[in-house]
Design a protein around this motif. Structure first.
Motif, PDB file in Angstrom:
ATOM      1  N   VAL A  74     -42.593  -7.547 -11.712  1.00 45.61           N
ATOM      2  CA  VAL A  74     -42.423  -8.951 -11.336  1.00 45.61           C
ATOM      3  C   VAL A  74     -41.069  -9.501 -11.790  1.00 45.61           C
ATOM      4  CG1 VAL A  74     -44.907  -9.380 -11.328  1.00 45.61           C
ATOM      5  CG2 VAL A  74     -43.606  -9.873 -13.386  1.00 45.61           C
ATOM      6  N   ASN A  75     -40.484  -8.928 -12.826  1.00 45.35           N
ATOM      7  CA  ASN A  75     -39.188  -9.414 -13.301  1.00 45.35           C
ATOM      8  C   ASN A  75     -38.007  -8.804 -12.565  1.00 45.35           C
ATOM      9  OD1 ASN A  75     -40.170 -11.198 -15.203  1.00 45.35           O
ATOM     10  ND2 ASN A  75     -39.998  -9.780 -16.923  1.00 45.35           N
ATOM     11  N   ASN A  76     -38.180  -7.593 -12.030  1.00 44.61           N
ATOM     12  CA  ASN A  76     -37.005  -6.857 -11.552  1.00 44.61           C
ATOM     13  C   ASN A  76     -37.001  -6.512 -10.066  1.00 44.61           C
ATOM     14  OD1 ASN A  76     -35.576  -6.349 -14.218  1.00 44.61           O
ATOM     15  ND2 ASN A  76     -37.586  -5.488 -14.682  1.00 44.61           N
ATOM     16  N   PHE A  77     -38.115  -6.730  -9.340  1.00 47.83           N
ATOM     17  CA  PHE A  77     -38.122  -6.398  -7.914  1.00 47.83           C
ATOM     18  C   PHE A  77     -37.361  -7.435  -7.084  1.00 47.83           C
ATOM     19  CE2 PHE A  77     -40.378  -6.839  -3.740  1.00 47.83           C
ATOM     20  CZ  PHE A  77     -39.795  -5.728  -3.144  1.00 47.83           C
ATOM     21  N   THR A  78     -37.698  -8.702  -7.242  1.00 48.96           N
ATOM     22  CA  THR A  78     -37.073  -9.746  -6.430  1.00 48.96           C
ATOM     23  C   THR A  78     -35.550  -9.800  -6.572  1.00 48.96           C
ATOM     24  OG1 THR A  78     -39.114 -11.039  -6.542  1.00 48.96           O
ATOM     25  CG2 THR A  78     -37.126 -12.209  -5.866  1.00 48.96           C
ATOM     26  N   PRO A  79     -34.979  -9.657  -7.800  1.00 47.54           N
ATOM     27  CA  PRO A  79     -33.514  -9.670  -7.894  1.00 47.54           C
ATOM     28  C   PRO A  79     -32.819  -8.624  -7.022  1.00 47.54           C
ATOM     29  CG  PRO A  79     -34.468  -9.972 -10.059  1.00 47.54           C
ATOM     30  CD  PRO A  79     -35.612  -9.666  -9.134  1.00 47.54           C
ATOM     31  N   LEU A 122     -31.075 -19.817  -9.050  1.00 45.42           N
ATOM     32  CA  LEU A 122     -32.137 -20.645  -9.618  1.00 45.42           C
ATOM     33  C   LEU A 122     -33.451 -19.877  -9.739  1.00 45.42           C
ATOM     34  CD1 LEU A 122     -33.014 -23.510 -10.545  1.00 45.42           C
ATOM     35  CD2 LEU A 122     -33.533 -24.015  -8.137  1.00 45.42           C
ATOM     36  N   LEU A 123     -33.651 -18.857  -8.893  1.00 42.38           N
ATOM     37  CA  LEU A 123     -34.893 -18.085  -8.934  1.00 42.38           C
ATOM     38  C   LEU A 123     -35.080 -17.393 -10.283  1.00 42.38           C
ATOM     39  CD1 LEU A 123     -34.833 -16.436  -5.387  1.00 42.38           C
ATOM     40  CD2 LEU A 123     -36.254 -18.351  -6.138  1.00 42.38           C
ATOM     41  N   VAL A 124     -33.985 -16.858 -10.864  1.00 47.42           N
ATOM     42  CA  VAL A 124     -34.061 -16.192 -12.167  1.00 47.42           C
ATOM     43  C   VAL A 124     -34.424 -17.206 -13.246  1.00 47.42           C
ATOM     44  CG1 VAL A 124     -32.789 -14.881 -13.903  1.00 47.42           C
ATOM     45  CG2 VAL A 124     -32.392 -14.443 -11.474  1.00 47.42           C
ATOM     46  N   THR A 125     -33.716 -18.343 -13.237  1.00 43.97           N
ATOM     47  CA  THR A 125     -33.973 -19.394 -14.224  1.00 43.97           C
ATOM     48  C   THR A 125     -35.412 -19.886 -14.118  1.00 43.97           C
ATOM     49  OG1 THR A 125     -31.665 -20.082 -13.983  1.00 43.97           O
ATOM     50  CG2 THR A 125     -33.152 -21.614 -15.096  1.00 43.97           C
ATOM     51  N   PHE A 126     -35.884 -20.076 -12.882  1.00 46.53           N
ATOM     52  CA  PHE A 126     -37.239 -20.577 -12.649  1.00 46.53           C
ATOM     53  C   PHE A 126     -38.278 -19.571 -13.133  1.00 46.53           C
ATOM     54  CE2 PHE A 126     -40.845 -21.656  -9.779  1.00 46.53           C
ATOM     55  CZ  PHE A 126     -40.988 -22.981 -10.148  1.00 46.53           C
ATOM     56  N   ASN A 127     -38.054 -18.294 -12.851  1.00 49.17           N
ATOM     57  CA  ASN A 127     -38.980 -17.240 -13.270  1.00 49.17           C
ATOM     58  C   ASN A 127     -39.178 -17.257 -14.785  1.00 49.17           C
ATOM     59  OD1 ASN A 127     -40.512 -14.837 -13.467  1.00 49.17           O
ATOM     60  ND2 ASN A 127     -38.680 -13.586 -13.500  1.00 49.17           N
ATOM     61  N   PHE A 128     -38.070 -17.202 -15.517  1.00 51.76           N
ATOM     62  CA  PHE A 128     -38.186 -17.140 -16.972  1.00 51.76           C
ATOM     63  C   PHE A 128     -38.574 -18.490 -17.566  1.00 51.76           C
ATOM     64  CE2 PHE A 128     -35.701 -13.272 -16.200  1.00 51.76           C
ATOM     65  CZ  PHE A 128     -36.451 -12.378 -16.942  1.00 51.76           C
ATOM     66  N   GLY A 129     -38.213 -19.584 -16.889  1.00 50.05           N
ATOM     67  CA  GLY A 129     -38.641 -20.903 -17.358  1.00 50.05           C
ATOM     68  C   GLY A 129     -40.157 -21.050 -17.299  1.00 50.05           C
ATOM     69  N   ILE A 134     -40.232 -18.710  -1.194  1.00 54.02           N
ATOM     70  CA  ILE A 134     -39.865 -17.724  -2.218  1.00 54.02           C
ATOM     71  C   ILE A 134     -40.101 -18.298  -3.611  1.00 54.02           C
ATOM     72  CG2 ILE A 134     -37.950 -16.401  -3.213  1.00 54.02           C
ATOM     73  CD1 ILE A 134     -36.731 -16.329  -0.367  1.00 54.02           C
ATOM     74  N   LEU A 135     -39.707 -19.560  -3.808  1.00 55.45           N
ATOM     75  CA  LEU A 135     -39.863 -20.203  -5.115  1.00 55.45           C
ATOM     76  C   LEU A 135     -41.337 -20.300  -5.498  1.00 55.45           C
ATOM     77  CD1 LEU A 135     -37.816 -21.448  -7.156  1.00 55.45           C
ATOM     78  CD2 LEU A 135     -38.437 -23.676  -6.233  1.00 55.45           C
ATOM     79  N   THR A 136     -42.195 -20.601  -4.541  1.00 51.76           N
ATOM     80  CA  THR A 136     -43.634 -20.686  -4.811  1.00 51.76           C
ATOM     81  C   THR A 136     -44.192 -19.331  -5.238  1.00 51.76           C
ATOM     82  OG1 THR A 136     -43.855 -22.460  -3.166  1.00 51.76           O
ATOM     83  CG2 THR A 136     -45.872 -21.317  -3.834  1.00 51.76           C
ATOM     84  N   ALA A 137     -43.786 -18.272  -4.526  1.00 56.36           N
ATOM     85  CA  ALA A 137     -44.233 -16.923  -4.885  1.00 56.36           C
ATOM     86  C   ALA A 137     -43.750 -16.540  -6.279  1.00 56.36           C
ATOM     87  CB  ALA A 137     -43.736 -15.918  -3.853  1.00 56.36           C
ATOM     88  N   VAL A 138     -42.498 -16.876  -6.584  1.00 54.64           N
ATOM     89  CA  VAL A 138     -41.939 -16.583  -7.911  1.00 54.64           C
ATOM     90  C   VAL A 138     -42.724 -17.307  -8.990  1.00 54.64           C
ATOM     91  CG1 VAL A 138     -39.926 -16.919  -9.404  1.00 54.64           C
ATOM     92  CG2 VAL A 138     -39.618 -16.017  -7.101  1.00 54.64           C
ATOM     93  N   MET A 139     -43.086 -18.566  -8.725  1.00 49.60           N
ATOM     94  CA  MET A 139     -43.851 -19.343  -9.705  1.00 49.60           C
ATOM     95  C   MET A 139     -45.192 -18.674 -10.005  1.00 49.60           C
ATOM     96  SD  MET A 139     -45.324 -23.241  -9.426  1.00 49.60           S
ATOM     97  CE  MET A 139     -46.506 -22.752  -8.163  1.00 49.60           C
ATOM     98  N   ILE A 140     -45.855 -18.178  -8.968  1.00 47.29           N
ATOM     99  CA  ILE A 140     -47.181 -17.577  -9.153  1.00 47.29           C
ATOM    100  C   ILE A 140     -47.083 -16.278  -9.934  1.00 47.29           C
ATOM    101  CG2 ILE A 140     -49.121 -16.525  -7.907  1.00 47.29           C
ATOM    102  CD1 ILE A 140     -48.623 -18.669  -5.729  1.00 47.29           C
ATOM    103  N   TYR A 141     -46.145 -15.383  -9.560  1.00 42.12           N
ATOM    104  CA  TYR A 141     -46.073 -14.135 -10.330  1.00 42.12           C
ATOM    105  C   TYR A 141     -45.459 -14.340 -11.702  1.00 42.12           C
ATOM    106  CZ  TYR A 141     -41.176 -12.924  -8.785  1.00 42.12           C
ATOM    107  OH  TYR A 141     -39.823 -12.876  -8.542  1.00 42.12           O
ATOM    108  N   ALA A 142     -44.674 -15.424 -11.889  1.00 38.76           N
ATOM    109  CA  ALA A 142     -44.131 -15.723 -13.221  1.00 38.76           C
ATOM    110  C   ALA A 142     -45.243 -16.141 -14.180  1.00 38.76           C
ATOM    111  CB  ALA A 142     -43.077 -16.825 -13.132  1.00 38.76           C
TER     112      ALA A 142
END
Length: 393
Positions: free
Chosen positions: A22-27, A46-53, A103-111
């Protein structure tokens, strides 16, 4: 008694592979998203910042609900959220009016899933009966490195053979791993985090302990020392050696991840013969030397070797600090592990940021930026020496 927990430890190993996914596929898809959906690079970043945030927020909030709903339910939920986020990543960009929102919504869920795994996996392994918990913890954290390397290599091979335009198929394939592990977690035994089955310490009790604050600073420094070089290794390789982005990724962060995993695997196999404090102190000294080597060695090739040495040196820092915390504060419970995970993630974000800020202020001189980062292994070494003098809580 111990053998029945071998399956538990194994599914925890897979749990860290899930976190690596989940951390390394999307990048790996950032440039493709930029071209395909016309998303500006500023939004992509912003996707990286949002993921770790989101993961930091989950680290903090988990203190209030993990003990109430239980580790098994929380672990299953973490895997289901991770899988759901990966599947939705393949679906939402096509059906939302703005692909970036999808994309941001998907990132939020897997984050959310990734943040929960950060909090849950280490204490579950720590609770399993074993002859040497430090070995198990180091072996566990090596699987994040192998997961990271595997995601990059397998995804790159898939994109080469099937074409990057078929990335959605791969996203669903990666989602099968957390789904399968969620089923496994519904069946394996989970030992109580506190030996007598009682509640862990509350936040206010932890905050009154001097040793906890030392360990929290150590955790921040462990994350920062690791990522300050890892996140800039590709750029260092590209600028120093004049090689392509793909070659820079392989020579930089890929090599760093493999060597860091090798260090953790080494301690995972031979940790019963090596004193943890001494190994951590030696690693800190080696890390300091690697930072100095990156900053002062005249040839770029030598600097890249120093980056590789840094990967070896930081391997024990994160899992070693977790193990020291478990030994020093045996009743720390969920609150302690959640706050340590939070501290580690703060370090992972703050280390590269410090390097970038210093480099930018000094004319984009990455060597000087990395030199500033030497403060992290120095502080970690100091923390180990202080914590050795502190009585067990």
């Amino acid at each position: 008694m111990k053998n029945q927990y071998n399956k538990t430890i194994t599914v925890c190993f897979v749990g860290y592979i899930v976190q690596a996914i989940v951390n390394n596929f999307t990048p790996l898809l950032f440039l493709f998203f930029q071209r395909s959906f016309q998303i500006p690079l500023s939004k992509i970043t912003l996707l990286v910042t949002f993921n770790f945030g989101i993961q930091l927020l989950v680290d903090l909030l988990s203190v209030g609900f993990v003990d109430k709903i239980g580790y098994r339910t929380s672990m299953i939920m973490a895997h289901v959220m991770s899988a759901a986020g990966l599947i939705l990543l393949a679906v939402l960009p096509e059906i939302t009016p703005d692909p970036f929102v999808g994309i941001l919504t998907a990132v939020m869920i897997y984050a959310i899933g990734g943040g929960l795994l950060e909090v849950l996996v280490s204490p579950v392994v720590e609770a399993c009966p074993s002859d040497n918990k430090e070995k198990a913890m180091s072996m566990l954290h090596s699987f994040y490195c192998w997961g990271h390397a595997g995601v990059v290599l397998i995804s790159t091979l898939f994109f080469y053979l099937a074409g990057i335009e078929n990335w959605k198929i791969l996203a669903v394939i990666w989602a099968l791993i957390p789904l399968g592990n969620a089923v496994a977690f519904s069946k394996v035994p989970i030992a109580p985090l506190i030996e007598d089955g009682g509640p862990g310490l509350e936040l206010k009790e932890l905050f009154r302990m001097k040793v906890f604050w030392i360990l929290l600073i150590m955790m921040i420094c462990a994350g920062a020392a690791e990522q300050a070089v890892s996140q800039w290794a590709s750029t260092f390789a590209e600028k120093g050696l004049g090689i392509s982005k793909t070659a820079g990724d392989l020579a930089g962060p890929m090599a760093f991840a493999v060597l860091m995993g090798g260090s953790r695997l080494f301690y995972g196999r031979y940790g019963d013969r090596i004193h943890l404090d001494r190994f951590m102190m030696f690693s800190c000294c080696l890390c300091i030397l690697s930072y100095l080597g990156i900053s002062f060695l005249p040839l770029p090739q030598l600097g890249l070797i120093a980056c590789a040495v840094c990967g070896v040196s930081v391997g024990i820092m994160w899992p070693g600090t977790f193990s020291r915390a478990s030994a020093a504060i045996p009743k720390g419970g969920t609150a302690m592990f959640a706050l340590l995970a939070l501290g580690g993630d703060v370090g992972c974000s703050g280390g590269p940021t410090l390097v970038g800020l210093v480099s930018g202020a000094l004319g984009d001189d990455l060597k000087k930026g990395i030199l500033a980062g030497v403060i992290f292994p120095v502080l970690l070494l100091t923390g180990i020496m202080f914590s050795r003098k502190t009585d067990k809580a």
